[in-house]
Structures are given as structure tokens and as C-alpha cells.
Design an enzyme around this catalytic site. Structure first.
Site, PDB file in Angstrom:
ATOM      1  N   LYS A  46      16.831   4.749  33.743  1.00 43.58           N
ATOM      2  CA  LYS A  46      18.008   4.216  34.354  1.00 43.58           C
ATOM      3  C   LYS A  46      17.299   3.001  35.418  1.00 43.58           C
ATOM      4  O   LYS A  46      16.274   3.242  35.821  1.00 43.58           O
ATOM      5  CB  LYS A  46      18.857   5.081  35.115  1.00 43.58           C
ATOM      6  CG  LYS A  46      18.348   5.984  36.078  1.00 43.58           C
ATOM      7  CD  LYS A  46      18.931   7.013  36.564  1.00 43.58           C
ATOM      8  CE  LYS A  46      18.367   7.662  37.617  1.00 43.58           C
ATOM      9  NZ  LYS A  46      19.333   9.217  38.043  1.00 43.58           N
ATOM     10  N   ARG A 139      29.101  16.162  43.021  1.00 46.00           N
ATOM     11  CA  ARG A 139      28.852  14.709  42.539  1.00 46.00           C
ATOM     12  C   ARG A 139      29.652  14.765  41.176  1.00 46.00           C
ATOM     13  O   ARG A 139      30.866  15.096  41.248  1.00 46.00           O
ATOM     14  CB  ARG A 139      27.642  14.288  42.630  1.00 46.00           C
ATOM     15  CG  ARG A 139      27.405  12.870  42.937  1.00 46.00           C
ATOM     16  CD  ARG A 139      26.041  12.413  42.518  1.00 46.00           C
ATOM     17  NE  ARG A 139      25.187  12.456  41.611  1.00 46.00           N
ATOM     18  CZ  ARG A 139      24.150  12.065  41.306  1.00 46.00           C
ATOM     19  NH1 ARG A 139      23.286  11.601  42.165  1.00 46.00           N
ATOM     20  NH2 ARG A 139      23.319  12.511  39.980  1.00 46.00           N
ATOM     21  N   HIS A 171      22.958  19.132  37.510  1.00 40.34           N
ATOM     22  CA  HIS A 171      21.984  18.684  38.244  1.00 40.34           C
ATOM     23  C   HIS A 171      21.926  19.141  39.663  1.00 40.34           C
ATOM     24  O   HIS A 171      23.023  19.607  40.112  1.00 40.34           O
ATOM     25  CB  HIS A 171      22.409  17.105  38.346  1.00 40.34           C
ATOM     26  CG  HIS A 171      21.557  16.268  38.830  1.00 40.34           C
ATOM     27  ND1 HIS A 171      20.133  16.060  38.373  1.00 40.34           N
ATOM     28  CD2 HIS A 171      21.708  15.107  39.977  1.00 40.34           C
ATOM     29  CE1 HIS A 171      19.479  15.234  39.176  1.00 40.34           C
ATOM     30  NE2 HIS A 171      20.310  14.442  39.671  1.00 40.34           N
ATOM     31  N   ARG A 227      14.684  16.811  32.596  1.00 38.93           N
ATOM     32  CA  ARG A 227      15.032  15.212  32.760  1.00 38.93           C
ATOM     33  C   ARG A 227      14.066  14.608  33.812  1.00 38.93           C
ATOM     34  O   ARG A 227      14.308  14.809  34.936  1.00 38.93           O
ATOM     35  CB  ARG A 227      16.463  14.988  33.083  1.00 38.93           C
ATOM     36  CG  ARG A 227      17.464  15.548  32.192  1.00 38.93           C
ATOM     37  CD  ARG A 227      18.880  15.301  32.688  1.00 38.93           C
ATOM     38  NE  ARG A 227      19.161  15.570  33.958  1.00 38.93           N
ATOM     39  CZ  ARG A 227      19.771  16.753  34.468  1.00 38.93           C
ATOM     40  NH1 ARG A 227      20.176  17.574  33.382  1.00 38.93           N
ATOM     41  NH2 ARG A 227      19.929  17.125  35.484  1.00 38.93           N
ATOM     42  N   TYR A 275      11.689 -13.213  64.219  1.00 42.99           N
ATOM     43  CA  TYR A 275      12.899 -13.375  64.696  1.00 42.99           C
ATOM     44  C   TYR A 275      13.142 -12.306  65.864  1.00 42.99           C
ATOM     45  O   TYR A 275      12.892 -11.258  65.792  1.00 42.99           O
ATOM     46  CB  TYR A 275      13.975 -13.047  63.533  1.00 42.99           C
ATOM     47  CG  TYR A 275      14.296 -14.117  62.838  1.00 42.99           C
ATOM     48  CD1 TYR A 275      14.179 -15.406  62.922  1.00 42.99           C
ATOM     49  CD2 TYR A 275      14.335 -13.857  61.347  1.00 42.99           C
ATOM     50  CE1 TYR A 275      14.581 -16.604  62.133  1.00 42.99           C
ATOM     51  CE2 TYR A 275      14.421 -14.998  60.409  1.00 42.99           C
ATOM     52  CZ  TYR A 275      14.596 -16.239  60.878  1.00 42.99           C
ATOM     53  OH  TYR A 275      14.590 -17.219  59.880  1.00 42.99           O
ATOM     54  N   CYS A 322      11.776 -10.941  57.503  1.00 44.50           N
ATOM     55  CA  CYS A 322      12.800 -11.974  57.060  1.00 44.50           C
ATOM     56  C   CYS A 322      13.142 -11.864  55.711  1.00 44.50           C
ATOM     57  O   CYS A 322      12.828 -11.172  54.871  1.00 44.50           O
ATOM     58  CB  CYS A 322      12.147 -13.320  57.650  1.00 44.50           C
ATOM     59  SG  CYS A 322      11.242 -13.275  58.934  1.00 44.50           S
ATOM     60  N   MET A 323      14.179 -13.040  55.464  1.00 44.66           N
ATOM     61  CA  MET A 323      14.569 -13.008  53.869  1.00 44.66           C
ATOM     62  C   MET A 323      13.701 -13.137  52.990  1.00 44.66           C
ATOM     63  O   MET A 323      13.415 -12.478  51.633  1.00 44.66           O
ATOM     64  CB  MET A 323      15.780 -14.084  53.784  1.00 44.66           C
ATOM     65  CG  MET A 323      16.391 -13.741  52.431  1.00 44.66           C
ATOM     66  SD  MET A 323      17.619 -15.081  52.436  1.00 44.66           S
ATOM     67  CE  MET A 323      18.939 -14.682  53.504  1.00 44.66           C
ATOM     68  N   ASP A 324      12.531 -14.104  53.259  1.00 42.50           N
ATOM     69  CA  ASP A 324      11.684 -14.563  52.157  1.00 42.50           C
ATOM     70  C   ASP A 324      10.121 -14.331  52.636  1.00 42.50           C
ATOM     71  O   ASP A 324       9.326 -14.504  51.801  1.00 42.50           O
ATOM     72  CB  ASP A 324      11.917 -15.995  52.095  1.00 42.50           C
ATOM     73  CG  ASP A 324      13.166 -16.505  52.142  1.00 42.50           C
ATOM     74  OD1 ASP A 324      13.983 -16.079  51.378  1.00 42.50           O
ATOM     75  OD2 ASP A 324      13.634 -17.510  53.054  1.00 42.50           O
TER      76      ASP A 324
HETATM   77  C1  LIG Z   1      18.326  10.002  38.229  1.00 40.60           C
HETATM   78  C2  LIG Z   1      18.707  11.344  37.389  1.00 40.60           C
HETATM   79  C3  LIG Z   1      17.563  12.221  36.863  1.00 40.60           C
HETATM   80  C4  LIG Z   1      16.179  11.991  37.384  1.00 40.60           C
HETATM   81  O1  LIG Z   1      15.919  12.432  38.528  1.00 40.60           O
HETATM   82  P1  LIG Z   1      14.137  12.243  39.140  1.00 40.60           P
HETATM   83  O2  LIG Z   1      14.517  13.046  40.482  1.00 40.60           O
HETATM   84  O3  LIG Z   1      13.988  10.853  39.339  1.00 40.60           O
HETATM   85  O4  LIG Z   1      13.554  13.045  38.214  1.00 40.60           O
HETATM   86  C5  LIG Z   1      17.850  13.225  36.331  1.00 40.60           C
HETATM   87  N1  LIG Z   1      19.135  13.611  36.018  1.00 40.60           N
HETATM   88  C6  LIG Z   1      20.181  12.759  36.436  1.00 40.60           C
HETATM   89  C7  LIG Z   1      21.330  13.416  36.036  1.00 40.60           C
HETATM   90  C8  LIG Z   1      20.062  11.740  37.149  1.00 40.60           C
HETATM   91  O5  LIG Z   1      21.097  10.893  37.502  1.00 40.60           O
END
Ligand SMILES: *Cc1c(COP(=O)(O)O)cnc(C)c1O
Length: 395
Positions: A46, A139, A171, A227, A275, A322-324
Site C-alpha cells: 500500500k 480502528r 490487526h 502480512r 530561516y 526549507c521547502m526546497d
Molecule cells: C499496513 C498494514 C500491515 C503491514 O504492517 P507492517 O507493520 O508494515 O508490517 C498489515 N496489516 C494491515 C491491516 C495494515 O494496514
């Protein structure tokens, strides 16, 4: 080993991603879960592959044996399909009105958190759906009081042939802290959810709970699938969990962010820099101008706290980002314009790592690599390929 230095360098700033490192990390993670029981590996790609390039990382991960890919949104999943990926693919964050029909048509498995989402998905079915239960992160996912109804309705829809429940998952909230009491509580809650799902007649192909940290630190949480996001990119998911000479230490960071020095010059003791003059030179010194700033994802909080690597030495950032651009202290040296500046990389040459930057600005490595971008040009290399095949892609 290809030195990214020896490859063509753009005039300003670039992100170099070594796909050989991604493959190494995927193989390492597969080894971690290789036991008596088959456990599949999902590479989480992702947010544009945590800033590394979703499509390129996905292909490298598949090549190294990733069984699944995981993304947040349907759009990300469809982009992977458009790029030619055909393997098992799960997405898990939908907003009302999202195009579930397109996901189903592309053979993407979608996730339902609620009865409303389940009905929306069933309306465009037959769909392959995974159910997410909230086991304590508070969540996404169905709250415990809603598990019973979600499973019952899912079971009915399955009998009607409108969906197939292929997975049940959750999760962790604190898997980077192995001693945190939430880990045991969440794993126990997840087992309760699986038992309830079974009693509702659901027989998912895969159940899963572990992210990178849990994959590496908590074997009891592996279930059928893990995951892995951050570890795929070679960054330690649990830097606060003490040192490790096992798989965590063997992860190889895939991203290097570097730039070309624009100029260097002498400043005098007492001169203020950048700055607001938040830093004054205590002695005569030299400073260098690096052409990347917060507009390119260099954290503004790095002012006066992080460092870059120039001419084989750490050079502290002086004054505000800075920005750049940012100004760095060259300690009396005057390297010529065009000299390489490494913001962060694997650390092999002594350069800072994304983890070093994270610690300097009080965040996590995830945020450092995912946010760096802007006008950096991204290039993928393969240090295992003869010649280190390199391709530059506009971001
Ligand atoms: C982003 C995410 C992961 C991966 O988590 P890591 O800590 O980067 O391994 C796994 N499961 C879900 C639901 C996530 O949103």
C-alpha cells in the site's frame, strides 16, 4: 554489489530502490514462517509500496515467493491488476460508494468491517470477501458486540451463493512492543472470533493477524498467513524491542535517498543559518546546500537534529529545513558542486538510515520512507542482476 554511486545520477535528487533487497527480505520472511505448518506470506505494498514503488515492489515480492499482496484501497488493487499482477490480492479499506464491482470483476478479495459493507459487496457478488474483526486496536473492523451478527449474515449470504468468506483477520495495536499486554489479549480475542465464526458455519481459507513485528517476534500469531509491510522494505519493525542477531538484523533496507550538492561556502563564527536563524555557527565553518526540502518529504522537524552523509562523513543539518533545500555543516571542507549527498540509505557506507532519521525527528521509519518523494526522481536497481539493471521512473 552495485554501488548506487556508480550509476547515472540525476542533476538534483533521487530515490534509488534496490529490488534485490526486497527479494532478499521476502525470502528471509518466508524462512521465518517456514515450519511444520504452511504459513503464507503477504507482502503489503500500500501507499505506493511505502514510497518504494508499488508495482515494482509487488513484482519483486512475487518473484521471491510472496503468496499474497495486500493493499489498503480498491484503487491500489486495481492498479496492480492493470500492471499485470494476477495472484491472490486483498484490499481492506473502503469508503462508502467505492467500486466493489470493479474489485470483484478483477478477482480482488475485499474486506468487510460491517454489515453495511457486507451488503454493499454482496450486491455486486458473487464476491470473495474477508471479514475483519476488531480485537482491540479500536480502528477498523467489527466490534466484538457485532461479531455474531456479522458472521450470521455472512453465513446466510454464503449459503445464498452471493459471497464466499475466504478469510477472517485482525490487526495488532502494539506488536512492536512484545511485552505489551494488548498482544496476548488481542490474540485471545482473535481465537474467540474464529470459534464464533466456526459456530456460524464459516470455513475461511485463511485466518491472519500478524504484521511484520508479530511475524518476527510472535510465532503464536502466525495462523495461516502473515502480512508484512515494513520488513519487506528492510526496515526493523520493532526498533525498540532490543537488539537482535536473527532475522531482524538480516533485513536489508531497499531505499536510498540522495541528492547532489548545489554549492558549498565558508561562513563565519556567529553567522545565523536558514530561516529564523535557529542555529549560529559557534566557529568559522563551511556549509553546503542540499536541493531537497519539506516539499520533497524531508521532515521539517529534521532541522538541527538530523544529518546527511557527504564525503565519507556525517554532516549535521543546520537551521530550519526549507521547502526546497536544507543547509548542512561541512566542517571546514568545500566539496565541489555535484558531490553526492546521501540523506539515508542501508547504512553500509556509514550513511544514516531511515531509522536514524525517524529517531531524530521522533517518528517511525515507515513515515520517513513513505513521505519522501515530491521532486525526488525514483529509480529501481537490481544489485543481483548482471550490470545492476536500472530504470528511472517519474514519480
Ligand atoms: C499496513 C498494514 C500491515 C503491514 O504492517 P507492517 O507493520 O508494515 O508490517 C498489515 N496489516 C494491515 C491491516 C495494515 O494496514
Amino acid at each position: 554489489m552495485i554501488d548506487p554511486m556508480s550509476d547515472p545520477v540525476p542533476p538534483r535528487a533521487e530515490i534509488v530502490v534496490d529490488l534485490a533487497a526486497v527479494r532478499h527480505n521476502v525470502r528471509l520472511l518466508k524462512d521465518v514462517v517456514r515450519g511444520e505448518r504452511p504459513v503464507a506470506l503477504m507482502a503489503v505494498v500500500k501507499a505506493d509500496g511505502y514510497g518504494h514503488g508499488m508495482v515494482e515492489v509487488a513484482a519483486a515480492a512475487r518473484a521471491a515467493g510472496a503468496d499474497w499482496l495486500g493493499v489498503a484501497t480498491i484503487e491500489e488493487a486495481l492498479a496492480l491488476r492493470a500492471a499485470g499482477d494476477r495472484g491472490p490480492l486483498l484490499c481492506w479499506l473502503s469508503a462508502p460508494g467505492d467500486d466493489f464491482a470493479a474489485a470483484v470483476a478483477a478477482d480482488v478479495e475485499v474486506t468487510a468491517y460491517s454489515l453495511e459493507e457486507l451488503e454493499e459487496i454482496a450486491a455486486v457478488g458473487p464476491a470473495r470477501v474477508q471479514l475483519k474483526v476488531d480485537t482491540g486496536l479500536s480502528r477498523g473492523g467489527a466490534a466484538r458486540q457485532d461479531w455474531h451478527d456479522l458472521f450470521a449474515v455472512a453465513s446466510d449470504l454464503e449459503r445464498e451463493g452471493r459471497i464466499r468468506v475466504t478469510g477472517i483477520w485482525s490487526h495488532f495495536a502494539a506488536s512492536d512492543d512484545p511485552a505489551h499486554p494488548a498482544n496476548d489479549a488481542q490474540e485471545a480475542a482473535f481465537r474467540d472470533a474464529l470459534a464464533l465464526a466456526a459456530s456460524a458455519g464459516l470455513e475461511p481459507d485463511v485466518t491472519h493477524l500478524a504484521n511484520s513485528a508479530a511475524t518476527l517476534l510472535r510465532p503464536s500469531s502466525h495462523f495461516d498467513l502473515v502480512r508484512c509491510g515494513i520488513a519487506t522494505y528492510g526496515l526493523d519493525p520493532a526498533p525498540g524491542a532490543g537488539s537482535d542477531d536473527g532475522p531482524r538484523a538480516a533485513l536489508r533496507p531497499a531505499m536510498t535517498a540522495r541528492a547532489r550538492l548545489v554549492m558549498s561556502k565558508a561562513i563565519a563564527a556567529g553567522d545565523g543559518v536558514s530561516y529564523g536563524h535557529t542555529w549560529h555557527a559557534p566557529d568559522d565553518t563551511t556549509v553546503g546546500l542540499v536541493p531537497a526540502g519539506y516539499g520533497d518529504g524531508v521532515p521539517r522537524a529534521a532541522g538541527n537534529v538530523a544529518a546527511v552523509w557527504v564525503d565519507d562523513a556525517l554532516r549535521p543539518i543546520r537551521g530550519r529545513v526549507c521547502m526546497d533545500q536544507v543547509v548542512v555543516d561541512l566542517g571546514g571542507e568545500l566539496p565541489p558542486p555535484g558531490t553526492e549527498v546521501v540523506l539515508f540509505g542501508p547504512g553500509d557506507r556509514g550513511e544514516p538510515t531511515a531509522q536514524d532519521w525517524a529517531e531524530a525527528v521522533d517518528t517511525i521509519s515507515y513515515e520517513i520512507v513513505t513521505r519522501v518523494g515530491g521532486r525526488f526522481v525514483r529509480r529501481h536497481i537490481d544489485t543481483d542482476a548482471p550490470g545492476g539493471a536500472s530504470e528511472r521512473t517519474a514519480r
